[in-house]
Design a protein around this motif. Structure first.
Motif, short mmCIF file in Angstrom:
data_model
loop_
_atom_site.label_atom_id
_atom_site.label_comp_id
_atom_site.label_asym_id
_atom_site.label_seq_id
_atom_site.Cartn_x
_atom_site.Cartn_y
_atom_site.Cartn_z
N SER A 209 70.43 9.11 -53.29
CA SER A 209 69.37 8.80 -52.33
C SER A 209 68.10 9.54 -52.72
O SER A 209 68.00 10.11 -53.81
CB SER A 209 69.81 9.22 -50.93
OG SER A 209 69.94 10.63 -50.86
N ASP A 210 67.13 9.56 -51.81
CA ASP A 210 65.86 10.21 -52.13
C ASP A 210 66.02 11.71 -52.36
O ASP A 210 65.26 12.32 -53.11
CB ASP A 210 64.82 9.94 -51.03
CG ASP A 210 65.27 10.46 -49.68
OD1 ASP A 210 66.49 10.56 -49.46
OD2 ASP A 210 64.39 10.75 -48.84
N GLU A 211 67.03 12.33 -51.76
CA GLU A 211 67.21 13.76 -51.95
C GLU A 211 67.68 14.10 -53.35
O GLU A 211 67.52 15.23 -53.82
CB GLU A 211 68.23 14.29 -50.94
CG GLU A 211 67.74 14.20 -49.49
CD GLU A 211 68.75 14.76 -48.52
OE1 GLU A 211 69.83 15.21 -48.98
OE2 GLU A 211 68.47 14.76 -47.31
N ARG B 31 61.60 4.85 -50.12
CA ARG B 31 60.18 5.20 -50.13
C ARG B 31 59.95 6.62 -50.61
O ARG B 31 59.11 6.87 -51.48
CB ARG B 31 59.61 5.03 -48.72
CG ARG B 31 58.19 5.58 -48.58
CD ARG B 31 57.64 5.36 -47.20
NE ARG B 31 56.33 6.01 -47.05
CZ ARG B 31 55.53 5.84 -46.01
NH1 ARG B 31 55.89 5.05 -45.03
NH2 ARG B 31 54.38 6.46 -45.95
N ASN B 32 60.69 7.59 -50.05
CA ASN B 32 60.46 8.99 -50.41
C ASN B 32 60.78 9.26 -51.87
O ASN B 32 60.05 9.99 -52.55
CB ASN B 32 61.28 9.91 -49.51
CG ASN B 32 60.80 9.90 -48.07
OD1 ASN B 32 59.65 9.57 -47.80
ND2 ASN B 32 61.68 10.23 -47.14
N GLY B 33 61.86 8.66 -52.36
CA GLY B 33 62.21 8.84 -53.76
C GLY B 33 61.16 8.26 -54.68
O GLY B 33 60.81 8.84 -55.71
N LEU C 188 57.96 7.99 -54.05
CA LEU C 188 56.81 8.90 -54.02
C LEU C 188 57.09 10.16 -54.83
O LEU C 188 56.19 10.70 -55.50
CB LEU C 188 56.46 9.26 -52.57
CG LEU C 188 55.89 8.11 -51.72
CD1 LEU C 188 55.77 8.53 -50.27
CD2 LEU C 188 54.54 7.67 -52.27
N ASP C 189 58.34 10.63 -54.79
CA ASP C 189 58.71 11.80 -55.60
C ASP C 189 58.55 11.51 -57.09
O ASP C 189 58.03 12.34 -57.85
CB ASP C 189 60.16 12.21 -55.31
CG ASP C 189 60.31 12.87 -53.95
OD1 ASP C 189 59.29 13.32 -53.40
OD2 ASP C 189 61.44 12.92 -53.44
N HIS D 68 54.45 1.94 -50.57
CA HIS D 68 53.79 3.22 -50.86
C HIS D 68 54.29 3.82 -52.17
O HIS D 68 53.49 4.38 -52.93
CB HIS D 68 54.02 4.20 -49.70
CG HIS D 68 53.26 3.86 -48.47
ND1 HIS D 68 53.75 2.98 -47.52
CD2 HIS D 68 52.04 4.25 -48.02
CE1 HIS D 68 52.88 2.86 -46.54
NE2 HIS D 68 51.82 3.60 -46.82
N GLY D 69 55.58 3.68 -52.43
CA GLY D 69 56.12 4.17 -53.69
C GLY D 69 55.58 3.40 -54.87
O GLY D 69 55.25 3.99 -55.92
#
Length: 282
Positions: free
Chosen positions: A9-11, A30-32, A34-35, A59-60
């Protein structure tokens, strides 16, 4: 490192000093995305990044396109099947702005993005100004108008050598636009138009492009309307040696004096240029 389809996952998405990182099939979201965009702003070692089917969101995608404006090491990027719920296709606008300034990408996979003719028009604006990209994967929802925009790119001395238009709907007019462009400029080496609702006139124009183009070597047409004139034309191309069985996905055979085409399981090889370059270096 290949970590595809591992329920990451994004983590679990983060920085890397690897040359190649494949994470397709992991739900980094999304968070991944952006990372990874943040990572690409500082990482100067990674050459291949595969994030297909990773549930990337708008956004990513925008973040990745922004990072690619300044990244000078990535040679191959795959962001296929992002989750983009917008009719405006903003991601195509941002990628179009990235293409003229990026100096390293040779291979870009944009399959299953919901790309339409409008997005193809926006993307083509950047492709016309790009002098590096050689492999473009466009397995989407492009029709004849999108093929026309792409043909204009090819007529502008484009470096594109491999184009995957499988599973679109360019039909006969789209195939004819591409055939004309290929004959004019002679830059495309490999072309896939599988499953594009192309019938006799379009496929015969592609057969003619093979005859007249000094560079086109591979063509893949299965999944279209392979009527007997088309079967005859491709039989002739194979019999004369203009095509070999390894350069196409069809093989002729005859029944009661009629020519048909059977499918061969030859397709465009993914990661073509990135793999070839590193094998040569090795």
């Amino acid at each position: 490192m290949d970590l595809g389809y591992n329920n990451i996952s994004d983590e679990g998405a983060g920085n890397s000093s690897l040359l190649s990182l494949r994470l397709s099939g992991n739900k980094i979201g999304r968070n991944g995305g952006l990372d990874f965009a943040g990572m690409l702003r500082v990482n100067m070692t990674l050459q291949e990044l595969e994030l297909g089917e990773c549930d990337l969101e708008m956004h990513g995608m925008i973040g990745l396109s922004t990072a690619l404006k300044n990244n000078t090491t990535l040679r191959s990027v795959d962001v296929s099947r992002a989750l983009l719920f917008s009719l405006l296709e903003e991601w195509a606008v941002h990628f179009s702005k990235m293409l003229p300034v990026n100096s390293s990408l040779v291979e870009l996979h944009l399959g299953k993005m919901g790309l339409t003719d409008t997005g193809m028009e926006r993307l083509s604006e950047g492709l016309k100004l790009n002098h590096r990209l050689r492999y473009l994967d466009l397995r989407n929802r492009v029709s004849r108008d999108g093929a026309l925009h792409l043909s204009k790119v090819l007529k502008g001395n484009s470096p594109l050598e491999v184009i995957d238009l499988s599973s679109n709907r360019i039909e006969d007019p789209g195939a004819e636009y591409l055939s004309e462009a290929i004959c004019c400029e002679g830059s495309v080496l490999r072309l896939s138009v599988c499953r594009n609702n192309i019938s006799t006139s379009g496929l015969l124009s592609l057969a003619g492009a093979l005859t007249n183009s000094p560079t086109l070597t591979h063509i893949y047409i299965w999944g279209n309307h392979l009527e007997e004139p088309v079967c005859q034309a491709f039989k002739e191309l194979l019999n004369t040696g203009r095509l070999t069985p390894e350069q196409t996905d069809v093989r002729p055979y005859e029944v009661d004096g009629h020519v048909f085409l059977a499918e061969l399981f030859h397709h465009l090889r993914k990661h073509l240029f990135f793999t070839d370059v590193n094998e040569q270096n090795a």
